[in-house]
Design an enzyme around this catalytic site. Sequence first.
Site, mmCIF file in Angstrom:
data_model
loop_
_atom_site.group_PDB
_atom_site.id
_atom_site.type_symbol
_atom_site.label_atom_id
_atom_site.label_comp_id
_atom_site.label_asym_id
_atom_site.label_seq_id
_atom_site.Cartn_x
_atom_site.Cartn_y
_atom_site.Cartn_z
ATOM 1 N N ASP A 1 -41.177 -18.901 -18.928
ATOM 2 C CA ASP A 1 -41.099 -18.620 -20.349
ATOM 3 C C ASP A 1 -42.271 -19.338 -20.991
ATOM 4 O O ASP A 1 -42.572 -20.479 -20.639
ATOM 5 C CB ASP A 1 -39.772 -19.073 -20.933
ATOM 6 C CG ASP A 1 -39.459 -18.311 -22.212
ATOM 7 O OD1 ASP A 1 -39.820 -17.119 -22.301
ATOM 8 O OD2 ASP A 1 -38.870 -18.895 -23.137
ATOM 9 N N ASP B 1 -54.072 -13.907 -26.902
ATOM 10 C CA ASP B 1 -55.364 -14.218 -26.277
ATOM 11 C C ASP B 1 -56.572 -14.039 -27.212
ATOM 12 O O ASP B 1 -57.484 -14.867 -27.187
ATOM 13 C CB ASP B 1 -55.579 -13.383 -25.005
ATOM 14 C CG ASP B 1 -54.825 -13.951 -23.807
ATOM 15 O OD1 ASP B 1 -54.351 -15.097 -23.892
ATOM 16 O OD2 ASP B 1 -54.713 -13.248 -22.788
ATOM 17 N N LYS C 1 -59.719 -17.226 -17.080
ATOM 18 C CA LYS C 1 -58.509 -17.605 -17.818
ATOM 19 C C LYS C 1 -57.502 -18.276 -16.887
ATOM 20 O O LYS C 1 -56.971 -19.349 -17.199
ATOM 21 C CB LYS C 1 -57.889 -16.375 -18.491
ATOM 22 C CG LYS C 1 -56.605 -16.711 -19.256
ATOM 23 C CD LYS C 1 -55.881 -15.495 -19.805
ATOM 24 C CE LYS C 1 -54.481 -15.883 -20.238
ATOM 25 N NZ LYS C 1 -53.637 -14.753 -20.633
ATOM 26 N N HIS D 1 -52.331 -22.099 -19.292
ATOM 27 C CA HIS D 1 -50.966 -22.633 -19.207
ATOM 28 C C HIS D 1 -50.240 -22.067 -17.989
ATOM 29 O O HIS D 1 -49.684 -22.796 -17.182
ATOM 30 C CB HIS D 1 -50.230 -22.268 -20.488
ATOM 31 C CG HIS D 1 -50.416 -20.822 -20.911
ATOM 32 N ND1 HIS D 1 -51.662 -20.286 -21.165
ATOM 33 C CD2 HIS D 1 -49.555 -19.804 -21.056
ATOM 34 C CE1 HIS D 1 -51.541 -19.015 -21.478
ATOM 35 N NE2 HIS D 1 -50.265 -18.689 -21.414
HETATM 36 P P1 IMP Z 1 -43.019 -14.857 -22.341
HETATM 37 O O1 IMP Z 1 -41.701 -15.350 -22.844
HETATM 38 O O2 IMP Z 1 -43.545 -15.670 -21.233
HETATM 39 O O3 IMP Z 1 -42.986 -13.389 -22.055
HETATM 40 O O4 IMP Z 1 -44.073 -15.047 -23.485
HETATM 41 C C1 IMP Z 1 -43.703 -14.875 -24.825
HETATM 42 C C2 IMP Z 1 -44.853 -14.413 -25.652
HETATM 43 O O5 IMP Z 1 -45.870 -15.400 -25.649
HETATM 44 C C3 IMP Z 1 -45.540 -13.147 -25.190
HETATM 45 O O6 IMP Z 1 -44.906 -12.005 -25.676
HETATM 46 C C4 IMP Z 1 -46.914 -13.293 -25.778
HETATM 47 O O7 IMP Z 1 -46.907 -12.929 -27.129
HETATM 48 C C5 IMP Z 1 -47.131 -14.779 -25.686
HETATM 49 N N1 IMP Z 1 -47.870 -15.111 -24.455
HETATM 50 C C6 IMP Z 1 -47.354 -15.486 -23.251
HETATM 51 N N2 IMP Z 1 -48.331 -15.714 -22.365
HETATM 52 C C7 IMP Z 1 -49.493 -15.468 -23.016
HETATM 53 C C8 IMP Z 1 -50.866 -15.519 -22.614
HETATM 54 O O8 IMP Z 1 -51.249 -15.841 -21.488
HETATM 55 N N3 IMP Z 1 -51.760 -15.207 -23.575
HETATM 56 C C9 IMP Z 1 -51.415 -14.851 -24.827
HETATM 57 N N4 IMP Z 1 -50.164 -14.771 -25.246
HETATM 58 C C10 IMP Z 1 -49.194 -15.090 -24.343
#
Ligand code: IMP
Length: 190
Positions: A69, A152, A172, A177
């Site tokens: 997450d 991004d 990247k 992260h």
């Molecule tokens: P998730 O819960 O890991 O799917 O991430 C939640 C939200 O964080 C995603 O829908 C993106 O908007 C944002 N996010 C997660 N990882 C990235 C990344 O590597 N780059 C940019 N936005 C990210």
Amino acid sequence: MIKIVFATNNAHKLSEVRAVLGGDYEIVTLREVGITEDIPETGATLDENASLKARYVYERTGLDCFADDTGLEVEALNGAPGVHSARYATDGHDFKANNRKLLRELEGVTNRRARFRTVISLIRDGEEQQVEGIVSGVIATEESGSEGFGYDPLFIPDGHTVTFAEMSAEEKNAISHRGRAVAELVKLLR
Ligand code: IMP
């Protein structure tokens, strides 16, 4: 090859993780193990959500698995959007709308410090462990670049002058992260 389920159907994430782990593990997606419903992400923190997702998969498949997450934590917004990063502007995963809202919220704000944080929960033989990865940087004043996804185009990592969306996937992954969290995951797996 050892089979492990990555609790995602997100093609971007999958290719990022396969790029790091693909040589050692057969990484299968939710769809490939027959989980087609949305897994509830009702936790109040990234840690809780990663754990909820991994346990959901483990309970249904009995397979080793991991779930991540991620949230973008902006200093001037007291850590928002954080756990709500996917649904910041709308109920769906509307990246464009999220980026527009972030720029609006930071209009005239000079402190643009932010960080991406990824938490990964790994379940192996029923035992759960968590790792995290963080990359710090700033939020740009306009979008640049077309690589990657999500926030991004707005995120400039420390030590760089371009956004994540202006970098190749390899560049990247090396500093992101998720890249860092996956590196920690690899340490656990090896
Ligand atoms: P998730 O819960 O890991 O799917 O991430 C939640 C939200 O964080 C995603 O829908 C993106 O908007 C944002 N996010 C997660 N990882 C990235 C990344 O590597 N780059 C940019 N936005 C990210």
